[in-house]
Design a protein around this motif. Structure first.
Motif, PDB file in Angstrom:
ATOM      1  N   HIS A  77       1.116  -1.068  -0.307  1.00 49.24           N
ATOM      2  CA  HIS A  77      -0.093   0.149   0.521  1.00 49.24           C
ATOM      3  C   HIS A  77       0.816   1.295  -0.322  1.00 49.24           C
ATOM      4  N   ALA A  78       0.548   2.405  -0.725  1.00 47.03           N
ATOM      5  CA  ALA A  78       1.170   3.706  -1.046  1.00 47.03           C
ATOM      6  C   ALA A  78       2.607   3.579  -0.755  1.00 47.03           C
ATOM      7  N   GLY A  79       3.466   2.285  -1.771  1.00 48.10           N
ATOM      8  CA  GLY A  79       4.613   2.307  -2.100  1.00 48.10           C
ATOM      9  C   GLY A  79       4.928   1.188  -1.006  1.00 48.10           C
ATOM     10  N   MET A  80       4.699   1.294  -0.047  1.00 49.42           N
ATOM     11  CA  MET A  80       5.220  -0.137   0.719  1.00 49.42           C
ATOM     12  C   MET A  80       5.054  -1.299   0.213  1.00 49.42           C
ATOM     13  N   ASP A  81       5.917  -1.971   0.765  1.00 47.35           N
ATOM     14  CA  ASP A  81       5.988  -3.781   0.387  1.00 47.35           C
ATOM     15  C   ASP A  81       6.130  -5.011   1.595  1.00 47.35           C
ATOM     16  N   ASN A  82       5.305  -5.249   0.979  1.00 45.63           N
ATOM     17  CA  ASN A  82       6.097  -6.257   2.949  1.00 45.63           C
ATOM     18  C   ASN A  82       5.297  -7.826   3.184  1.00 45.63           C
ATOM     19  N   VAL A  83       6.539  -8.312   3.399  1.00 45.31           N
ATOM     20  CA  VAL A  83       5.677  -9.934   3.542  1.00 45.31           C
ATOM     21  C   VAL A  83       6.099 -10.461   5.256  1.00 45.31           C
ATOM     22  N   MET A  84       4.977 -11.444   5.766  1.00 51.45           N
ATOM     23  CA  MET A  84       5.409 -12.029   6.776  1.00 51.45           C
ATOM     24  C   MET A  84       4.478 -13.122   7.104  1.00 51.45           C
ATOM     25  N   ALA A  85       5.299 -14.441   7.424  1.00 51.22           N
ATOM     26  CA  ALA A  85       5.074 -15.256   7.911  1.00 51.22           C
ATOM     27  C   ALA A  85       3.886 -15.671   8.877  1.00 51.22           C
ATOM     28  N   ALA A  86       2.683 -16.510   8.508  1.00 49.41           N
ATOM     29  CA  ALA A  86       2.197 -17.014   9.178  1.00 49.41           C
ATOM     30  C   ALA A  86       1.638 -19.100   8.305  1.00 49.41           C
ATOM     31  N   ALA A  87       1.626 -19.070  10.227  1.00 53.84           N
ATOM     32  CA  ALA A  87       1.147 -20.640  10.375  1.00 53.84           C
ATOM     33  C   ALA A  87      -0.740 -20.375  10.330  1.00 53.84           C
ATOM     34  N   TRP A  88      -1.232 -19.950  10.490  1.00 55.77           N
ATOM     35  CA  TRP A  88      -2.883 -19.653  11.019  1.00 55.77           C
ATOM     36  C   TRP A  88      -2.878 -19.730   9.154  1.00 55.77           C
ATOM     37  N   ALA A  89      -2.869 -20.066   8.385  1.00 52.62           N
ATOM     38  CA  ALA A  89      -4.083 -20.106   6.997  1.00 52.62           C
ATOM     39  C   ALA A  89      -4.240 -21.176   6.557  1.00 52.62           C
ATOM     40  N   CYS A  90      -5.634 -21.671   6.001  1.00 51.18           N
ATOM     41  CA  CYS A  90      -6.684 -22.318   6.146  1.00 51.18           C
ATOM     42  C   CYS A  90      -7.574 -22.321   4.396  1.00 51.18           C
ATOM     43  N   ALA A  91      -7.593 -23.152   4.108  1.00 53.62           N
ATOM     44  CA  ALA A  91      -8.407 -23.673   3.235  1.00 53.62           C
ATOM     45  C   ALA A  91     -10.343 -22.924   4.082  1.00 53.62           C
ATOM     46  N   LEU A  92     -11.414 -22.099   2.880  1.00 62.38           N
ATOM     47  CA  LEU A  92     -12.727 -22.151   3.673  1.00 62.38           C
ATOM     48  C   LEU A  92     -13.726 -22.147   2.675  1.00 62.38           C
ATOM     49  N   ASP A  93     -13.420 -22.248   1.316  1.00 59.39           N
ATOM     50  CA  ASP A  93     -14.132 -22.903   0.334  1.00 59.39           C
ATOM     51  C   ASP A  93     -13.530 -23.411  -1.197  1.00 59.39           C
ATOM     52  N   PHE A  94     -14.642 -23.405  -2.372  1.00 55.42           N
ATOM     53  CA  PHE A  94     -14.023 -24.666  -3.447  1.00 55.42           C
ATOM     54  C   PHE A  94     -14.396 -23.443  -4.591  1.00 55.42           C
ATOM     55  N   THR A  95     -15.735 -23.061  -4.996  1.00 53.66           N
ATOM     56  CA  THR A  95     -15.966 -21.823  -5.550  1.00 53.66           C
ATOM     57  C   THR A  95     -16.633 -21.231  -5.583  1.00 53.66           C
ATOM     58  N   PRO A  96     -16.844 -19.977  -5.456  1.00 52.06           N
ATOM     59  CA  PRO A  96     -14.992 -19.195  -5.461  1.00 52.06           C
ATOM     60  C   PRO A  96     -14.230 -19.394  -4.577  1.00 52.06           C
ATOM     61  N   PRO A  97     -12.942 -20.103  -4.487  1.00 43.48           N
ATOM     62  CA  PRO A  97     -11.865 -20.298  -3.881  1.00 43.48           C
ATOM     63  C   PRO A  97     -11.972 -19.095  -2.953  1.00 43.48           C
ATOM     64  N   LYS A  98     -11.692 -20.184  -0.967  1.00 48.81           N
ATOM     65  CA  LYS A  98     -11.830 -18.593  -0.099  1.00 48.81           C
ATOM     66  C   LYS A  98     -10.647 -19.327   0.309  1.00 48.81           C
ATOM     67  N   LEU A  99     -10.170 -18.928   1.598  1.00 47.04           N
ATOM     68  CA  LEU A  99      -9.273 -18.925   2.732  1.00 47.04           C
ATOM     69  C   LEU A  99      -8.894 -18.156   3.803  1.00 47.04           C
TER      70      LEU A  99
END
Lengths: 196, 196
Positions: free
Chosen positions: B29-51
């Motif tokens: 956002h507004a010229g700034m990039d960032n990246v973090m790690a997350a162990a708590w990510a999960c699929a939520l739906d197939f169509t449309p795909p969500k997480l």
């Protein structure tokens, strides 16, 4: 109850799910037990420990969770691969003898009125935190973990020990259909000093 | 962009997360990039795909996601173990040169205004589905996957192929601190006939 089943400190309970295993979801209401498999379960918080799990509207287990307000989450093992696929494929709605057909063995922990599956590596008793919009729109259920246990042969002192346990106790991670991966090799990265 | 990066059919995109890997979350956002790690990510739906993904209020990445309404999710590899731990430990709030210090290499996919991490095995461009209560109470964010790509050496035809790829491309699954497991052996259970 097997003597190797030990209580897990609630402060460490989220670690039972951190590595993303496929789980079994169990519930009970008005004399009926049921169990289903779910690949979409995830830790949500440490203290108090919480988790999310996706329960499709077609499932009987979801109905039991909504009615009783409590559910069990357990981590099945490589030895339970076929059982897990069966519990995730058959529906008690259309196969009333689902539990008998799969041969799943259920047991109770004292003071928790919900079934748990024998032979798993970890078990969590959860209290539903009702979030009607999530449940209706996303099939997303949030639970607080109120008690947790593990098989001490594979989880102790707040850590999984897959690398030192028998391979049949490894967690399984669903991809699609009958296709899974077992958890693999332990890896350690040098600790990084936090910046605040 | 590496020639081995191929688009993933959105109908199969949830499979990128089914097996529960630790992920990297990227935003801009507004010229700034960032990246973090997350162990708590999960699929939520197939169509449309969500997480779903849990983003703590202390993180800069969360602020960028809230401001831009879009974010990237990618699956890091065994070769990125140390990078993943660094991205999950250092905060750009207190370490402004976090990205330079970790040496993370970012790139863009055409038509998606967000950074992605070079060297991962799969990438998902996500649109935030704002759910203010979830975000405030649970730090829980829901995204719709609007585009997905994978490294064809390890994911093709809608399936992971860890068993046939070089070990450095395996996904990693966080436990605690610097302790992870790599994904392991492929396992196949005989298909069960659905009961409806």
């Amino acid at each position: 109850m097997d003597p190797q089943i030990i209580p897990v400190d609630l402060a460490k309970a989220a670690r039972l799910l951190n590595h993303g295993p496929t789980v079994l979801v169990s519930a009970h209401h008005a004399g009926m037990d049921n169990v289903m498999a779910a690949a979409w379960a995830c830790a949500l918080d440490f203290t108090p420990p919480k988790l999310t799990v996706v329960l499709d509207k077609s499932t009987m287990t979801r109905e039991l969770v909504e009615q009783s307000g409590v559910f069990g989450i357990q981590v099945p093992t490589v030895a339970q691969l076929q059982l897990t696929l069966q519990l995730g494929t058959l529906s008690r709605r259309t196969t009333p003898d689902k539990l008998e057909r799969t041969g799943v063995e259920l047991f109770r922990f004292p003071e928790h009125d919900m079934p748990f599956v024998n032979g798993c590596s970890a078990w969590m008793a959860c209290k539903l935190l009702p979030e009607p919009r999530n449940q209706q729109v996303y099939d997303l259920f949030i639970g607080e973990i109120v008690a947790a246990w593990a098989d001490s042969r594979v989880f102790s002192n707040g850590r999984w020990h897959f690398e030192n346990a028998e391979p049949a106790l490894r967690s399984i991670h669903h991809v699609a259909g009958g296709h899974f991966y077992a958890i693999g090799e332990a890896m350690n990265a040098p600790t990084v000093k936090s910046s605040g």
